[in-house]
Design an enzyme around this catalytic site. Structure first.
Site, PDB file in Angstrom:
ATOM      1  N   TYR A  33       0.833  -1.207   0.000  1.00  0.00           N
ATOM      2  CA  TYR A  33       0.000   0.000   0.000  1.00  0.00           C
ATOM      3  C   TYR A  33       0.863   1.250   0.000  1.00  0.00           C
ATOM      4  O   TYR A  33       2.072   1.190   0.201  1.00  0.00           O
ATOM      5  CB  TYR A  33      -0.954   0.003   1.201  1.00  0.00           C
ATOM      6  N   ARG A  52       8.117   4.142  -4.666  1.00  0.00           N
ATOM      7  CA  ARG A  52       8.137   3.153  -3.573  1.00  0.00           C
ATOM      8  C   ARG A  52       7.077   2.077  -3.795  1.00  0.00           C
ATOM      9  O   ARG A  52       7.297   0.900  -3.513  1.00  0.00           O
ATOM     10  CB  ARG A  52       7.948   3.849  -2.217  1.00  0.00           C
ATOM     11  N   ARG A 100      -7.497 -20.585  -1.695  1.00  0.00           N
ATOM     12  CA  ARG A 100      -6.443 -20.401  -0.688  1.00  0.00           C
ATOM     13  C   ARG A 100      -5.341 -21.465  -0.799  1.00  0.00           C
ATOM     14  O   ARG A 100      -5.613 -22.661  -0.651  1.00  0.00           O
ATOM     15  CB  ARG A 100      -7.051 -20.423   0.712  1.00  0.00           C
ATOM     16  N   HIS A 102      -0.764 -21.267  -0.122  1.00  0.00           N
ATOM     17  CA  HIS A 102       0.298 -20.310   0.196  1.00  0.00           C
ATOM     18  C   HIS A 102       1.079 -19.844  -1.028  1.00  0.00           C
ATOM     19  O   HIS A 102       1.351 -18.661  -1.177  1.00  0.00           O
ATOM     20  CB  HIS A 102       1.266 -20.914   1.224  1.00  0.00           C
ATOM     21  N   LYS A 148       6.523  -1.846   1.860  1.00  0.00           N
ATOM     22  CA  LYS A 148       5.329  -1.263   2.505  1.00  0.00           C
ATOM     23  C   LYS A 148       4.178  -2.255   2.400  1.00  0.00           C
ATOM     24  O   LYS A 148       3.228  -2.103   1.630  1.00  0.00           O
ATOM     25  CB  LYS A 148       4.991   0.097   1.896  1.00  0.00           C
ATOM     26  N   GLU A 181      12.560   2.708  14.102  1.00  0.00           N
ATOM     27  CA  GLU A 181      11.670   3.801  13.679  1.00  0.00           C
ATOM     28  C   GLU A 181      10.523   3.836  14.676  1.00  0.00           C
ATOM     29  O   GLU A 181      10.689   3.410  15.807  1.00  0.00           O
ATOM     30  CB  GLU A 181      11.199   3.575  12.233  1.00  0.00           C
ATOM     31  N   LEU A 206      11.050   1.269   7.226  1.00  0.00           N
ATOM     32  CA  LEU A 206      10.424   1.731   5.992  1.00  0.00           C
ATOM     33  C   LEU A 206      11.153   3.005   5.577  1.00  0.00           C
ATOM     34  O   LEU A 206      11.286   3.936   6.385  1.00  0.00           O
ATOM     35  CB  LEU A 206       8.941   2.039   6.209  1.00  0.00           C
TER      36      LEU A 206
HETATM   37  N1  PMP Z   1       7.622   4.007   9.102  1.00  0.00           N
HETATM   38  C1  PMP Z   1       6.465   3.325   9.143  1.00  0.00           C
HETATM   39  C2  PMP Z   1       6.424   2.011   9.825  1.00  0.00           C
HETATM   40  C3  PMP Z   1       5.310   3.865   8.535  1.00  0.00           C
HETATM   41  O1  PMP Z   1       4.154   3.198   8.553  1.00  0.00           O
HETATM   42  C4  PMP Z   1       5.382   5.148   7.937  1.00  0.00           C
HETATM   43  C5  PMP Z   1       4.159   5.777   7.341  1.00  0.00           C
HETATM   44  N2  PMP Z   1       3.858   5.239   6.101  1.00  0.00           N
HETATM   45  C6  PMP Z   1       6.611   5.806   7.922  1.00  0.00           C
HETATM   46  C7  PMP Z   1       7.711   5.210   8.508  1.00  0.00           C
HETATM   47  C8  PMP Z   1       6.771   7.145   7.275  1.00  0.00           C
HETATM   48  O2  PMP Z   1       6.808   6.991   5.891  1.00  0.00           O
HETATM   49  P1  PMP Z   1       6.279   8.138   4.926  1.00  0.00           P
HETATM   50  O3  PMP Z   1       7.076   9.340   5.216  1.00  0.00           O
HETATM   51  O4  PMP Z   1       6.526   7.605   3.560  1.00  0.00           O
HETATM   52  O5  PMP Z   1       4.840   8.324   5.245  1.00  0.00           O
END
Ligand code: PMP
Length: 291
Positions: A33, A52, A100, A102, A148, A181, A206
């Site tokens: 997403y 991305r 379904r 895997h 993502k 993060e 991310l």
């Molecule tokens: N880390 C995580 C785990 C996130 O979910 C997000 C939000 N999408 C971010 C960092 C920040 O990423 P972005 O600046 O692309 O929104």
């Protein structure tokens, strides 16, 4: 006003929109997403989000559901039909619908695409002016946080723990104390000698689109930025701590668990970067849709 969603080629009132019970996104979290901020009707960092999205698809060997041009038309239409001036759009691409099992289904299975929109972007300025509290939580996610993926259960559990503690976010750390993060945003600190530090864009985090833009903005403003891991112990002794994200912008952190960061007031560098980031958003033009 009812919201309009795009689902596999159709625009529908959101309450009538649905996906198949054998969609692999539902059964295996086999989907990816993006969330894009819409500011004055224009997308923030659109090219970065699209890049991305394509990278996430490629890392999971998923087909791209549409060309960049076709996807852009769909997103513009969702912004228009939902009358979004300041808000967010959500794009989800799943591997598709199949009985379904895997292993991946055959080549004939088409990816499913859903696009929705929401009004409202970012917390009120008063939240940033006061600064926010975060809790700390062990990072329980997998080794490909750079993708993502919609597999967000560990993020959801951490954010729930933050919510229950009346905190804005959860700072995630590994067992050796490295801050990766936060549950929905990237984490930063400023060292006592004013170096801005954030975890490198490895598979452990991310690679935030806001993070990349804030690095550029900060360097252009003359700040020193270092991409290197830092520990919770360093963060607790930092001059400043802050968060970045699509819906977070730049958010000063004034408290980690029950202890204040520095003197407990929002950091001047974080507030300056927030202002610069806001100016960047305010300066968007129609070219914001170019990729
Ligand atoms: N880390 C995580 C785990 C996130 O979910 C997000 C939000 N999408 C971010 C960092 C920040 O990423 P972005 O600046 O692309 O929104």
């Amino acid at each position: 006003m009812s919201h309009i969603a795009y689902v596999n080629g159709r625009y529908l009132p959101q309450k009538h929109a649905s996906v198949h019970i054998e969609d692999r996104g539902y059964q295996f979290a086999d989907g990816i997403y993006e969330v894009i901020c819409i500011w004055n009707g224009l997308p923030v960092d659109y090219a970065g989000h699209l890049a991305r999205l394509n990278r996430s698809l490629a890392e999971l060997s998923m087909r791209s559901p549409a060309s960049a041009g076709a996807l852009t038309l769909i997103l513009k239409e969702i912004v228009r039909r939902n009358h979004i001036d300041k808000g967010t759009i959500y794009i989800q691409v799943n591997r598709g619908v199949a009985p379904r099992a895997h292993a991946f289904p055959g080549e004939g299975v088409k990816p499913s695409v859903v696009v929705t929109a929401k009004h409202g972007a970012g917390s009120p300025e008063s939240v940033a002016e006061a600064g926010v509290k975060v809790i700390t939580a062990v990072d329980q996610r997998w080794d490909r946080c750079d993708i993502k993926s919609v597999g967000l259960l560990a993020n959801a559990l951490a954010k729930q723990a933050a919510t229950e503690a009346k905190a804005y976010e959860a700072l995630l750390h590994t067992s050796d104390g490295t801050v990766t993060e936060a549950s929905v945003s990237n984490a930063w600190m400023v060292t006592p000698d004013k170096v801005i530090v954030t975890h490198p864009a490895t598979q452990a985090i991310l690679g935030g689109i806001t993070r990349a833009t804030v690095i550029k903005i900060a360097r252009a403003a003359g700040y020193q930025v270092k991409e290197r891991p830092f520990t919770l112990a360093e963060a607790r002794k930092a001059k400043e701590v802050f968060l970045t994200g699509t819906t977070t912008f730049v958010m000063p952190v004034v408290q980690i668990d029950e202890r204040p960061v520095a003197n407990g007031a929002p950091g001047t560098i974080a507030l300056d970067l927030r202002q610069r980031y806001r100016a960047f958003m305010d300066g968007l033009t129609e070219t914001a849709w170019n990729v």
